[in-house]
Design a protein around this motif. Structure first.
Motif, PDB file in Angstrom:
ATOM      1  N   SER A  37       0.822  -1.214   0.000  1.00 16.42           N
ATOM      2  CA  SER A  37       0.000   0.000   0.000  1.00 16.42           C
ATOM      3  C   SER A  37       0.857   1.265   0.000  1.00 16.42           C
ATOM      4  CB  SER A  37      -0.966   0.004   1.175  1.00 16.42           C
ATOM      5  OG  SER A  37      -0.270   0.053   2.401  1.00 16.42           O
ATOM      6  N   GLN A  38       1.969   1.247   0.718  1.00 19.66           N
ATOM      7  CA  GLN A  38       2.847   2.415   0.738  1.00 19.66           C
ATOM      8  C   GLN A  38       3.429   2.673  -0.649  1.00 19.66           C
ATOM      9  OE1 GLN A  38       6.154   2.106   3.420  1.00 19.66           O
ATOM     10  NE2 GLN A  38       6.765   4.234   3.112  1.00 19.66           N
ATOM     11  N   ILE A  39       3.779   1.614  -1.360  1.00 20.01           N
ATOM     12  CA  ILE A  39       4.335   1.744  -2.708  1.00 20.01           C
ATOM     13  C   ILE A  39       3.285   2.334  -3.644  1.00 20.01           C
ATOM     14  CG2 ILE A  39       5.332   0.494  -4.658  1.00 20.01           C
ATOM     15  CD1 ILE A  39       7.177   0.548  -2.257  1.00 20.01           C
TER      16      ILE A  39
ATOM     17  N   ARG B 281       7.140  -8.149  -4.168  1.00 16.87           N
ATOM     18  CA  ARG B 281       6.397  -9.284  -4.734  1.00 16.87           C
ATOM     19  C   ARG B 281       7.257 -10.548  -4.781  1.00 16.87           C
ATOM     20  NH1 ARG B 281       2.928  -5.930  -9.252  1.00 16.87           N
ATOM     21  NH2 ARG B 281       1.487  -5.051  -7.718  1.00 16.87           N
ATOM     22  N   GLU B 282       8.535 -10.410  -5.084  1.00 14.81           N
ATOM     23  CA  GLU B 282       9.437 -11.570  -5.068  1.00 14.81           C
ATOM     24  C   GLU B 282       9.588 -12.122  -3.657  1.00 14.81           C
ATOM     25  OE1 GLU B 282      13.124 -10.391  -6.837  1.00 14.81           O
ATOM     26  OE2 GLU B 282      12.240 -10.158  -8.837  1.00 14.81           O
ATOM     27  N   LEU B 283       9.684 -11.225  -2.666  1.00 12.39           N
ATOM     28  CA  LEU B 283       9.790 -11.647  -1.278  1.00 12.39           C
ATOM     29  C   LEU B 283       8.533 -12.411  -0.861  1.00 12.39           C
ATOM     30  CD1 LEU B 283      11.358 -11.632   1.387  1.00 12.39           C
ATOM     31  CD2 LEU B 283      10.287  -9.423   1.889  1.00 12.39           C
ATOM     32  N   LYS B 284       7.374 -11.933  -1.277  1.00 13.25           N
ATOM     33  CA  LYS B 284       6.120 -12.616  -0.946  1.00 13.25           C
ATOM     34  C   LYS B 284       6.086 -14.014  -1.547  1.00 13.25           C
ATOM     35  CE  LYS B 284       2.838  -8.856  -0.286  1.00 13.25           C
ATOM     36  NZ  LYS B 284       1.617  -8.211  -0.821  1.00 13.25           N
ATOM     37  N   GLU B 285       6.613 -14.168  -2.759  1.00 13.21           N
ATOM     38  CA  GLU B 285       6.642 -15.485  -3.389  1.00 13.21           C
ATOM     39  C   GLU B 285       7.558 -16.437  -2.640  1.00 13.21           C
ATOM     40  OE1 GLU B 285       7.604 -15.194  -7.527  1.00 13.21           O
ATOM     41  OE2 GLU B 285       5.856 -13.956  -7.967  1.00 13.21           O
TER      42      GLU B 285
ATOM     43  N   LEU C 229       8.627  -2.365  -5.665  1.00 14.60           N
ATOM     44  CA  LEU C 229       7.395  -3.149  -5.726  1.00 14.60           C
ATOM     45  C   LEU C 229       7.691  -4.568  -6.200  1.00 14.60           C
ATOM     46  CD1 LEU C 229       4.315  -3.200  -5.442  1.00 14.60           C
ATOM     47  CD2 LEU C 229       4.175  -2.388  -7.798  1.00 14.60           C
ATOM     48  N   GLU C 230       8.539  -4.701  -7.185  1.00 16.68           N
ATOM     49  CA  GLU C 230       8.911  -6.023  -7.690  1.00 16.68           C
ATOM     50  C   GLU C 230       9.657  -6.824  -6.613  1.00 16.68           C
ATOM     51  OE1 GLU C 230       8.961  -9.218 -10.053  1.00 16.68           O
ATOM     52  OE2 GLU C 230       7.911  -7.340 -10.502  1.00 16.68           O
ATOM     53  N   ALA C 231      10.523  -6.147  -5.862  1.00 16.51           N
ATOM     54  CA  ALA C 231      11.252  -6.825  -4.785  1.00 16.51           C
ATOM     55  C   ALA C 231      10.289  -7.334  -3.712  1.00 16.51           C
ATOM     56  CB  ALA C 231      12.282  -5.882  -4.176  1.00 16.51           C
TER      57      ALA C 231
ATOM     58  N   TYR D  89      10.236  11.983 -13.351  1.00 17.52           N
ATOM     59  CA  TYR D  89       9.124  11.060 -13.152  1.00 17.52           C
ATOM     60  C   TYR D  89       9.524   9.637 -13.542  1.00 17.52           C
ATOM     61  CZ  TYR D  89       4.660   8.712 -13.839  1.00 17.52           C
ATOM     62  OH  TYR D  89       3.632   7.802 -13.791  1.00 17.52           O
ATOM     63  N   GLU D  90      10.146   9.489 -14.699  1.00 16.83           N
ATOM     64  CA  GLU D  90      10.539   8.159 -15.161  1.00 16.83           C
ATOM     65  C   GLU D  90      11.578   7.520 -14.245  1.00 16.83           C
ATOM     66  OE1 GLU D  90      11.695   8.569 -19.230  1.00 16.83           O
ATOM     67  OE2 GLU D  90       9.668   9.105 -19.874  1.00 16.83           O
ATOM     68  N   LYS D  91      12.534   8.320 -13.762  1.00 15.09           N
ATOM     69  CA  LYS D  91      13.557   7.786 -12.859  1.00 15.09           C
ATOM     70  C   LYS D  91      12.938   7.322 -11.542  1.00 15.09           C
ATOM     71  CE  LYS D  91      16.810  11.110 -13.601  1.00 15.09           C
ATOM     72  NZ  LYS D  91      17.970  11.919 -13.202  1.00 15.09           N
ATOM     73  N   GLU D  92      12.123   8.185 -10.970  1.00 16.03           N
ATOM     74  CA  GLU D  92      11.508   7.854  -9.686  1.00 16.03           C
ATOM     75  C   GLU D  92      10.524   6.687  -9.819  1.00 16.03           C
ATOM     76  OE1 GLU D  92      12.329   9.033  -6.670  1.00 16.03           O
ATOM     77  OE2 GLU D  92      13.913  10.095  -7.745  1.00 16.03           O
ATOM     78  N   GLU D  93       9.797   6.671 -10.927  1.00 19.06           N
ATOM     79  CA  GLU D  93       8.858   5.571 -11.150  1.00 19.06           C
ATOM     80  C   GLU D  93       9.610   4.244 -11.266  1.00 19.06           C
ATOM     81  OE1 GLU D  93       5.141   4.506 -14.073  1.00 19.06           O
ATOM     82  OE2 GLU D  93       6.955   5.328 -14.984  1.00 19.06           O
ATOM     83  N   ALA D  94      10.734   4.247 -11.925  1.00 20.05           N
ATOM     84  CA  ALA D  94      11.539   3.030 -12.068  1.00 20.05           C
ATOM     85  C   ALA D  94      12.013   2.534 -10.704  1.00 20.05           C
ATOM     86  CB  ALA D  94      12.718   3.283 -12.998  1.00 20.05           C
ATOM     87  N   LYS D  95      12.446   3.463  -9.848  1.00 16.67           N
ATOM     88  CA  LYS D  95      12.896   3.079  -8.506  1.00 16.67           C
ATOM     89  C   LYS D  95      11.756   2.458  -7.700  1.00 16.67           C
ATOM     90  CE  LYS D  95      16.362   6.734  -8.041  1.00 16.67           C
ATOM     91  NZ  LYS D  95      16.689   7.969  -7.307  1.00 16.67           N
TER      92      LYS D  95
END
Length: 79
Positions: free
Chosen positions: A35-37, A73-77, A69-71, A58-64
């Motif tokens: 939710s924070q992400i 989701r990987e941790l949850k898996e 978020l991907e990290a 915007y693009e730089k910050e969005e990528a970070k």
């Protein structure tokens, strides 16, 4: 009688183990909270739309944020 003595002797250890488990659960819940992400992405998008940040920023910050978020989701898996 032996069970009562065991309970008395091992209660500090049992409490320490219980507390460690609760702290671990709390830390994992906080680490995997998306939710924070999502809030950060929404704020970033609003700043971009209002012209407070440039397209490049915007693009730089969005990528970070998306990497985080991907990290998560990987941790949850893994869990």
């Amino acid at each position: 009688m032996a069970f009562i003595i065991d309970d008395i002797l091992f209660s500090p250890l049992k409490f320490t183990i219980w507390l460690a488990k609760k702290l671990r659960e709390s830390a994992l819940q906080e680490m995997t909270d998306e939710s924070q992400i999502h809030d950060e992405l929404l704020t970033l998008q609003m700043q971009h739309e209002m012209g407070e940040i440039s397209d490049d920023e915007y693009e730089k910050e969005e990528a970070k944020v998306m990497e985080r978020l991907e990290a998560i989701r990987e941790l949850k898996e893994e869990i």
